[in-house]
Design a protein around this motif. Structure first.
Motif, PDB file in Angstrom:
ATOM      1  N   SER A  90      21.578  37.994  61.725  1.00  0.00           N
ATOM      2  CA  SER A  90      22.992  38.402  61.642  1.00  0.00           C
ATOM      3  C   SER A  90      24.042  37.498  60.815  1.00  0.00           C
ATOM      4  CB  SER A  90      23.492  37.928  63.317  1.00  0.00           C
ATOM      5  OG  SER A  90      22.682  38.661  64.154  1.00  0.00           O
ATOM      6  N   VAL A  91      23.627  36.315  60.497  1.00  0.00           N
ATOM      7  CA  VAL A  91      24.363  35.545  59.447  1.00  0.00           C
ATOM      8  C   VAL A  91      24.177  36.302  58.142  1.00  0.00           C
ATOM      9  CG1 VAL A  91      24.295  33.381  58.260  1.00  0.00           C
ATOM     10  CG2 VAL A  91      24.384  33.267  60.767  1.00  0.00           C
ATOM     11  N   TRP A  92      22.937  36.453  57.732  1.00  0.00           N
ATOM     12  CA  TRP A  92      22.786  37.402  56.548  1.00  0.00           C
ATOM     13  C   TRP A  92      23.614  38.502  56.471  1.00  0.00           C
ATOM     14  CZ3 TRP A  92      20.059  42.173  56.683  1.00  0.00           C
ATOM     15  CH2 TRP A  92      19.852  42.718  55.384  1.00  0.00           C
ATOM     16  N   GLY A  93      23.491  39.639  57.741  1.00  0.00           N
ATOM     17  CA  GLY A  93      24.254  40.649  57.398  1.00  0.00           C
ATOM     18  C   GLY A  93      25.701  40.625  57.532  1.00  0.00           C
ATOM     19  N   TRP A  94      26.249  39.638  58.092  1.00  0.00           N
ATOM     20  CA  TRP A  94      27.584  39.506  58.220  1.00  0.00           C
ATOM     21  C   TRP A  94      28.290  38.891  56.741  1.00  0.00           C
ATOM     22  CZ3 TRP A  94      30.029  34.470  58.167  1.00  0.00           C
ATOM     23  CH2 TRP A  94      31.427  34.477  58.061  1.00  0.00           C
ATOM     24  N   ALA A 110      30.287  40.948  64.771  1.00  0.00           N
ATOM     25  CA  ALA A 110      30.307  41.166  66.337  1.00  0.00           C
ATOM     26  C   ALA A 110      29.155  40.695  66.787  1.00  0.00           C
ATOM     27  CB  ALA A 110      30.583  42.577  66.715  1.00  0.00           C
ATOM     28  N   ALA A 111      27.752  41.135  66.241  1.00  0.00           N
ATOM     29  CA  ALA A 111      26.571  40.767  66.550  1.00  0.00           C
ATOM     30  C   ALA A 111      26.379  39.168  66.275  1.00  0.00           C
ATOM     31  CB  ALA A 111      25.611  41.573  65.725  1.00  0.00           C
ATOM     32  N   LEU A 112      27.127  38.519  65.284  1.00  0.00           N
ATOM     33  CA  LEU A 112      26.832  37.040  65.069  1.00  0.00           C
ATOM     34  C   LEU A 112      27.526  36.410  66.259  1.00  0.00           C
ATOM     35  CD1 LEU A 112      25.998  34.493  63.561  1.00  0.00           C
ATOM     36  CD2 LEU A 112      27.871  35.063  61.855  1.00  0.00           C
ATOM     37  N   ALA A 113      28.704  36.945  66.533  1.00  0.00           N
ATOM     38  CA  ALA A 113      29.630  36.178  67.582  1.00  0.00           C
ATOM     39  C   ALA A 113      28.886  36.310  68.856  1.00  0.00           C
ATOM     40  CB  ALA A 113      30.916  37.001  67.888  1.00  0.00           C
ATOM     41  N   ALA A 114      28.141  37.360  69.080  1.00  0.00           N
ATOM     42  CA  ALA A 114      27.582  37.708  70.462  1.00  0.00           C
ATOM     43  C   ALA A 114      26.376  36.661  70.482  1.00  0.00           C
ATOM     44  CB  ALA A 114      27.031  39.096  70.545  1.00  0.00           C
ATOM     45  N   ASN A 115      25.636  36.619  69.357  1.00  0.00           N
ATOM     46  CA  ASN A 115      24.424  35.487  69.334  1.00  0.00           C
ATOM     47  C   ASN A 115      25.099  34.090  69.498  1.00  0.00           C
ATOM     48  OD1 ASN A 115      22.594  37.438  68.395  1.00  0.00           O
ATOM     49  ND2 ASN A 115      22.745  37.227  66.398  1.00  0.00           N
ATOM     50  N   LEU A 116      25.906  33.699  68.800  1.00  0.00           N
ATOM     51  CA  LEU A 116      26.505  32.310  69.121  1.00  0.00           C
ATOM     52  C   LEU A 116      26.804  32.413  70.583  1.00  0.00           C
ATOM     53  CD1 LEU A 116      28.414  31.967  65.843  1.00  0.00           C
ATOM     54  CD2 LEU A 116      25.779  31.117  66.371  1.00  0.00           C
ATOM     55  N   ALA A 117      27.663  33.227  71.167  1.00  0.00           N
ATOM     56  CA  ALA A 117      28.158  32.945  72.430  1.00  0.00           C
ATOM     57  C   ALA A 117      26.895  32.876  73.680  1.00  0.00           C
ATOM     58  CB  ALA A 117      29.031  34.234  72.824  1.00  0.00           C
ATOM     59  N   MET A 118      25.905  33.796  73.420  1.00  0.00           N
ATOM     60  CA  MET A 118      24.691  33.778  74.228  1.00  0.00           C
ATOM     61  C   MET A 118      24.211  32.451  74.125  1.00  0.00           C
ATOM     62  SD  MET A 118      23.288  37.364  74.542  1.00  0.00           S
ATOM     63  CE  MET A 118      23.456  37.890  72.959  1.00  0.00           C
ATOM     64  N   LEU A 119      23.714  31.913  72.834  1.00  0.00           N
ATOM     65  CA  LEU A 119      23.265  30.777  72.538  1.00  0.00           C
ATOM     66  C   LEU A 119      23.980  29.529  73.289  1.00  0.00           C
ATOM     67  CD1 LEU A 119      22.174  30.323  68.672  1.00  0.00           C
ATOM     68  CD2 LEU A 119      20.698  29.983  70.821  1.00  0.00           C
ATOM     69  N   ALA A 120      25.242  29.261  73.144  1.00  0.00           N
ATOM     70  CA  ALA A 120      25.916  28.237  73.680  1.00  0.00           C
ATOM     71  C   ALA A 120      25.889  28.451  75.436  1.00  0.00           C
ATOM     72  CB  ALA A 120      27.384  28.542  73.434  1.00  0.00           C
ATOM     73  N   LEU A 121      25.833  29.584  75.732  1.00  0.00           N
ATOM     74  CA  LEU A 121      25.448  29.946  77.315  1.00  0.00           C
ATOM     75  C   LEU A 121      24.151  29.559  77.761  1.00  0.00           C
ATOM     76  CD1 LEU A 121      28.069  32.807  77.795  1.00  0.00           C
ATOM     77  CD2 LEU A 121      28.381  30.672  78.779  1.00  0.00           C
ATOM     78  N   SER A 122      23.385  29.926  77.104  1.00  0.00           N
ATOM     79  CA  SER A 122      21.864  29.689  77.499  1.00  0.00           C
ATOM     80  C   SER A 122      21.607  28.118  77.440  1.00  0.00           C
ATOM     81  CB  SER A 122      21.007  30.264  76.359  1.00  0.00           C
ATOM     82  OG  SER A 122      20.842  29.555  75.181  1.00  0.00           O
ATOM     83  N   GLN A 123      22.366  27.175  76.735  1.00  0.00           N
ATOM     84  CA  GLN A 123      22.267  25.851  76.699  1.00  0.00           C
ATOM     85  C   GLN A 123      20.940  25.602  76.191  1.00  0.00           C
ATOM     86  OE1 GLN A 123      23.838  23.575  80.103  1.00  0.00           O
ATOM     87  NE2 GLN A 123      24.946  25.372  80.555  1.00  0.00           N
ATOM     88  N   ALA A 124      20.264  26.226  75.163  1.00  0.00           N
ATOM     89  CA  ALA A 124      18.894  25.993  74.761  1.00  0.00           C
ATOM     90  C   ALA A 124      19.173  25.242  73.308  1.00  0.00           C
ATOM     91  CB  ALA A 124      18.180  27.408  74.312  1.00  0.00           C
ATOM     92  N   ARG A 125      18.886  23.780  73.564  1.00  0.00           N
ATOM     93  CA  ARG A 125      19.460  23.039  72.814  1.00  0.00           C
ATOM     94  C   ARG A 125      18.430  23.189  71.355  1.00  0.00           C
ATOM     95  NH1 ARG A 125      18.215  17.955  77.058  1.00  0.00           N
ATOM     96  NH2 ARG A 125      16.743  19.702  77.254  1.00  0.00           N
ATOM     97  N   ALA A 126      17.042  23.075  71.509  1.00  0.00           N
ATOM     98  CA  ALA A 126      16.304  23.437  70.398  1.00  0.00           C
ATOM     99  C   ALA A 126      16.755  24.560  69.572  1.00  0.00           C
ATOM    100  CB  ALA A 126      15.001  23.449  70.551  1.00  0.00           C
ATOM    101  N   SER A 127      17.128  25.916  70.073  1.00  0.00           N
ATOM    102  CA  SER A 127      17.661  26.719  69.329  1.00  0.00           C
ATOM    103  C   SER A 127      18.969  26.618  68.707  1.00  0.00           C
ATOM    104  CB  SER A 127      17.465  27.858  70.478  1.00  0.00           C
ATOM    105  OG  SER A 127      16.505  28.197  70.978  1.00  0.00           O
ATOM    106  N   LEU A 128      19.939  25.797  69.513  1.00  0.00           N
ATOM    107  CA  LEU A 128      21.151  25.617  68.901  1.00  0.00           C
ATOM    108  C   LEU A 128      21.020  24.616  67.404  1.00  0.00           C
ATOM    109  CD1 LEU A 128      23.134  24.745  72.298  1.00  0.00           C
ATOM    110  CD2 LEU A 128      23.592  26.465  70.376  1.00  0.00           C
ATOM    111  N   VAL A 129      19.847  23.727  67.547  1.00  0.00           N
ATOM    112  CA  VAL A 129      19.682  22.872  66.319  1.00  0.00           C
ATOM    113  C   VAL A 129      19.247  23.885  65.167  1.00  0.00           C
ATOM    114  CG1 VAL A 129      18.001  21.441  65.494  1.00  0.00           C
ATOM    115  CG2 VAL A 129      19.251  20.891  67.673  1.00  0.00           C
ATOM    116  N   VAL A 130      18.336  24.928  65.460  1.00  0.00           N
ATOM    117  CA  VAL A 130      17.812  25.728  64.545  1.00  0.00           C
ATOM    118  C   VAL A 130      19.243  26.646  63.846  1.00  0.00           C
ATOM    119  CG1 VAL A 130      16.747  27.928  64.157  1.00  0.00           C
ATOM    120  CG2 VAL A 130      15.594  26.085  65.472  1.00  0.00           C
TER     121      VAL A 130
END
Length: 397
Positions: free
Chosen positions: A145-149, A164-184
């Motif tokens: 999504s970063v590349w596409g945008w 919009a896809a990137l924003a949705a990705n980041l919002a879901m990452l934040a709400l999942s609280q998946a720490r390792a994925s946030l680091v990636v």
């Protein structure tokens, strides 16, 4: 079969051959191992089958053209993001207004029949079974999504969709609280910043290979710190009181202890769990999760929570070296020169996508033990395919 396809196939053969060699060296203990009704032999065979399937997936992807990559991997990643976000919106609505739970329950029952009530209140799961699974998928989709945008979209409409896809990705990452994925994801944005600064400064050559080296050294540094300071770090987690962190690091340390006991050939593919108890650090037993995983029969199968650690413990230094040497070599080759494709009269350098995938390729394996990380194999397949997509004086549609 192109040269790049043959190289990937040859690596698969060599790596699986080493799996067999490691298995032969450990044949006695593998045949005698037993835990919760599963034998060491069955784990060895099933793990080898998973690995062979993953290699087969990478080989298939490595034969794709740029048009096929866009049609079957990259654009579907964007569409999948919107679908996951729609399900996630139902989940958030359920948190805020429990009366809407019927709609969310119907969606979940359709997506994961048999597990309709598996929910993590306050942590988004969306289309996955757990927040960690959602984060794992998003950590692959986010660099796309970063590349596409940032680089692929031409025109306001396309940029809006990818944004919009990137924003949705980041919002879901934040709400999942998946720490390792946030680091990636943070690593992906650091790469993006370097690329943009390079563009703005007028430097003609972006430091693609330097970014690749930095990511590999970062991975090795983390593993080295874990190995050298395992007891000190374990005591910090013990004093911190967060059982989840203590449990996962204790499992990581068990893999490193197994590696130290058999540094060349390892314990054999799929054998970590059979040795986990013998090599568990003393402070690890203070975790109730560790006691449950290793003692209680009804609990799930013990996990290493680290693919690099698993490879070290099960396949030794040779397996670890083969694995990372190939990943580094194929990414190095893909990033070594411009790989321009022409689509609709416009030119795109595939390296911009591949270098954004580098943090995912190296760091998503740290908190995940399974070889069956589909995004990883898709990324390796795409990097291999890029070697045949373009060349001097050629273009790919």
């Amino acid at each position: 079969m192109s040269k790049s396809n043959r190289i990937l196939f040859a690596f698969a053969v060599v790596f699986l051959a080493w799996v067999a060699v490691s298995g032969i060296f450990n044949s006695d203990t593998i045949q005698s191992a037993s835990l919760r009704g599963r034998s060491g032999t069955s784990r060895f065979v099933s793990s080898a089958m998973v690995l062979a399937y993953c290699f087969a997936l990478a080989v298939v992807v490595s034969r794709c053209t740029w048009h096929q990559a866009m049609t079957y991997i990259l654009r579907p990643a964007m569409y999948g993001t919107f679908f996951a976000a729609a399900v996630g919106a139902l989940e958030v609505a359920y948190w805020l207004a429990p009366g809407t739970g019927g709609i969310y329950a119907a969606a979940v029952a359709l997506l994961r029949p048999g597990f309709p009530h598996l929910t993590f209140w306050g942590r988004m799961t969306s289309v996955a079974f757990e927040p960690h699974g959602l984060g794992l998928w998003l950590s692959f989709v986010t660099p796309i999504s970063v590349w596409g945008w940032a680089f692929y979209a031409r025109g306001p409409k396309a940029r809006l969709w990818w944004g919009a896809a990137l924003a949705a990705n980041l919002a879901m990452l934040a709400l999942s609280q998946a720490r390792a994925s946030l680091v990636v994801a943070a690593g992906v944005f650091l790469v993006l910043v370097v690329l943009k600064l390079t563009q703005w400064s007028g430097i003609r050559r972006a430091p693609y290979r330097a970014l690749l080296i930095a990511n590999l050294l970062g991975l090795f540094a983390i593993l080295a710190v874990q190995f050298v300071g395992q007891d000190e770090i374990g005591q910090i987690f013990l004093q911190d009181g967060k059982v989840s962190n203590l449990s996962r690091f204790a499992m990581n340390v068990s893999t490193l202890q197994q590696f130290a006991d058999s540094p060349v050939v390892g314990k054999g593919l799929g054998q970590f769990a059979f040795w986990a108890t013998d090599f568990m650090p003393q402070w690890g037993w203070y975790s109730g999760e560790i006691q449950a995983w290793l003692i209680e029969a009804e609990r799930g199968w013990p996990s290493t929570f680290s693919l690099p650690g698993r490879i070290l413990s099960e396949l030794g230094l040779v397996g670890f070296g083969l694995w990372h040497a190939y990943v580094f070599a194929i990414m190095w080759a893909a990033l070594s020169r411009p790989r321009v494709v022409r689509v609709g009269g416009k030119e795109y350098d595939i390296r911009l996508l591949l270098v954004l995938l580098v943090p995912y390729v190296f760091f998503t394996t740290l908190p995940n033990e399974t070889f069956a990380q589909m995004g990883f194999w898709l990324a390796i397949g795409l990097a291999t395919a890029s070697l045949s997509m373009t060349g001097p004086g050629r273009s790919a549609q």
